[in-house]
Design an enzyme around this catalytic site. Structure first.
Site, PDB file in Angstrom:
ATOM      1  N   LEU A 187     -97.736 -11.624 -54.232  1.00 48.95           N
ATOM      2  CA  LEU A 187     -97.089 -10.629 -53.508  1.00 48.95           C
ATOM      3  C   LEU A 187     -97.634  -9.600 -52.829  1.00 48.95           C
ATOM      4  O   LEU A 187     -98.837  -8.977 -53.374  1.00 48.95           O
ATOM      5  CB  LEU A 187     -96.045 -10.018 -54.509  1.00 48.95           C
ATOM      6  CG  LEU A 187     -95.005 -11.153 -55.381  1.00 48.95           C
ATOM      7  CD1 LEU A 187     -94.398 -10.529 -56.204  1.00 48.95           C
ATOM      8  CD2 LEU A 187     -94.422 -11.999 -54.269  1.00 48.95           C
ATOM      9  N   HIS A 188     -96.972  -9.071 -51.758  1.00 53.05           N
ATOM     10  CA  HIS A 188     -97.420  -7.973 -50.946  1.00 53.05           C
ATOM     11  C   HIS A 188     -96.303  -7.110 -50.479  1.00 53.05           C
ATOM     12  O   HIS A 188     -95.321  -7.393 -50.681  1.00 53.05           O
ATOM     13  CB  HIS A 188     -98.701  -8.391 -49.744  1.00 53.05           C
ATOM     14  CG  HIS A 188     -98.057  -9.474 -48.838  1.00 53.05           C
ATOM     15  ND1 HIS A 188     -97.119  -9.225 -48.250  1.00 53.05           N
ATOM     16  CD2 HIS A 188     -98.350 -10.775 -48.792  1.00 53.05           C
ATOM     17  CE1 HIS A 188     -96.555 -10.224 -47.469  1.00 53.05           C
ATOM     18  NE2 HIS A 188     -97.386 -11.261 -47.763  1.00 53.05           N
TER      19      HIS A 188
ATOM     20  N   HIS B  89     -93.250  -8.841 -48.969  1.00 53.32           N
ATOM     21  CA  HIS B  89     -92.359  -9.298 -50.253  1.00 53.32           C
ATOM     22  C   HIS B  89     -91.492  -8.466 -50.758  1.00 53.32           C
ATOM     23  O   HIS B  89     -90.353  -8.604 -50.909  1.00 53.32           O
ATOM     24  CB  HIS B  89     -93.232 -10.155 -51.247  1.00 53.32           C
ATOM     25  CG  HIS B  89     -94.038 -11.675 -50.994  1.00 53.32           C
ATOM     26  ND1 HIS B  89     -95.529 -11.405 -50.915  1.00 53.32           N
ATOM     27  CD2 HIS B  89     -93.517 -12.676 -50.418  1.00 53.32           C
ATOM     28  CE1 HIS B  89     -95.732 -12.755 -50.368  1.00 53.32           C
ATOM     29  NE2 HIS B  89     -94.690 -13.304 -50.332  1.00 53.32           N
TER      30      HIS B  89
ATOM     31  N   GLY C 228     -88.579 -13.640 -44.654  1.00 50.25           N
ATOM     32  CA  GLY C 228     -89.262 -12.704 -43.671  1.00 50.25           C
ATOM     33  C   GLY C 228     -89.531 -13.340 -42.412  1.00 50.25           C
ATOM     34  O   GLY C 228     -89.568 -14.649 -42.118  1.00 50.25           O
TER      35      GLY C 228
END
Ligand code: PAF
Length: 281
Positions: free
Chosen positions: A32-33, A36, A148
């Protein structure tokens, strides 16, 4: 925060006496970044309960090496999610839990949306995405699911999937989150050296200028211009530039006033494949 690994645990964590509860789902492959996390924040703001799934889906990889290299960082992911909320349900199943009999994707008719760009360069990719998303939507039965716009083609295909499979869910597209340099956030950015990561910010610079040019020039002119820009960049190899209609994802022949267009690129930076896109009007 609840971590569940099986369908049974997921179902019991979702039991609620509140009939009006709004349920959100954020499907991810982990690593995750901030991109997210922005989806999770949006889901939390629009729902009472939010499930984040973390599952590296083998059937959407056309390349075994890419699958093997995909980072699996559940502890770090849990840490990041905990910083946002302690109220999330994290569903992190094993491959056998999802693909009970056979690790194989279904075959869908996405009415051509899967034949261009990522679909043309990554065989079977969107059947794999469709299979896992249909499974997750049926298991969780959310009111809304969040994706996204960095993977804009995927977003349009998932909208088509729920339409053809008649799954009652709202698919919510969320804006691309970028690093300060303009590079679109991606788990793959971690595989870039510092120098290449800096160089890769060129991708968004080109897209931004392409958008300006599209105001007065044809789609063909802008595509050629983008190709020319990448030819001058030794470390960035352009795989494709496509300017398409947002709904049909078919290439723009002649611009029409009432249609929306987007430019899409895939670029290799030191062997790491990066995708990005921009709304043109
Ligand atoms: O965009 C992704 O991370 C994946 O394609 C998704 C939607 C989680 C399906 O595995």
């Amino acid at each position: 925060m609840i971590l569940v690994k099986t369908e049974k645990e997921l179902k019991s964590s979702l039991v609620s006496s509140n009939k009006n509860r709004r349920l959100g789902l954020v499907p991810t492959m982990g690593a995750l970044h901030k991109g997210h996390l922005s989806l999770v924040k949006r889901a939390l703001s629009e729902n009472d309960t939010v499930v984040v799934s973390i599952f590296v889906n083998p059937t959407q990889f056309d390349n075994k090496e890419d699958l093997d290299k995909y980072p699996q960082t559940l502890d770090a992911d849990m840490g990041l999610l905990r910083q946002i909320s302690n109220d999330l349900i994290v569903f992190a199943p094993a491959v056998d839990e999802v693909y009970k009999k056979e690790v194989r994707s279904k075959s869908y008719d996405f009415q051509g949306l899967d034949k261009v760009m990522e679909g043309a360069f990554r065989e079977g990719h969107f059947d794999g995405v469709g299979t896992i998303i249909e499974t997750l939507l049926k298991l969780v039965a959310p009111d809304r699911a969040y994706f996204g716009e960095k993977d804009f083609q995927q977003l349009q295909i998932i909208k088509k999937l729920v339409q053809i499979q008649k799954i009652p869910v709202a698919i919510v597209g969320c804006p691309i989150v970028r690093e300060t340099s303009g590079l679109a956030m991606s788990s793959r950015n971690e595989r870039l050296s510092k120098t290449t990561r800096n160089k890769a910010s060129f991708i968004f610079k080109v897209l931004r200028t392409a958008k300006k040019k599209f105001g007065t020039k044809s789609a063909n002119y802008v595509s050629d211009w983008v190709q020319g820009q990448f030819k001058e960049q030794a470390d960035l190899e352009l795989e494709y530039i496509m300017i398409t209609d947002v709904e049909t994802l078919s290439p723009v022949k002649r611009k029409q006033q009432n249609r929306k267009y987007r430019a899409f690129v895939a670029v290799y930076a030191d062997g790491v494949r990066l995708v990005d896109n921009i709304a043109l009007n």
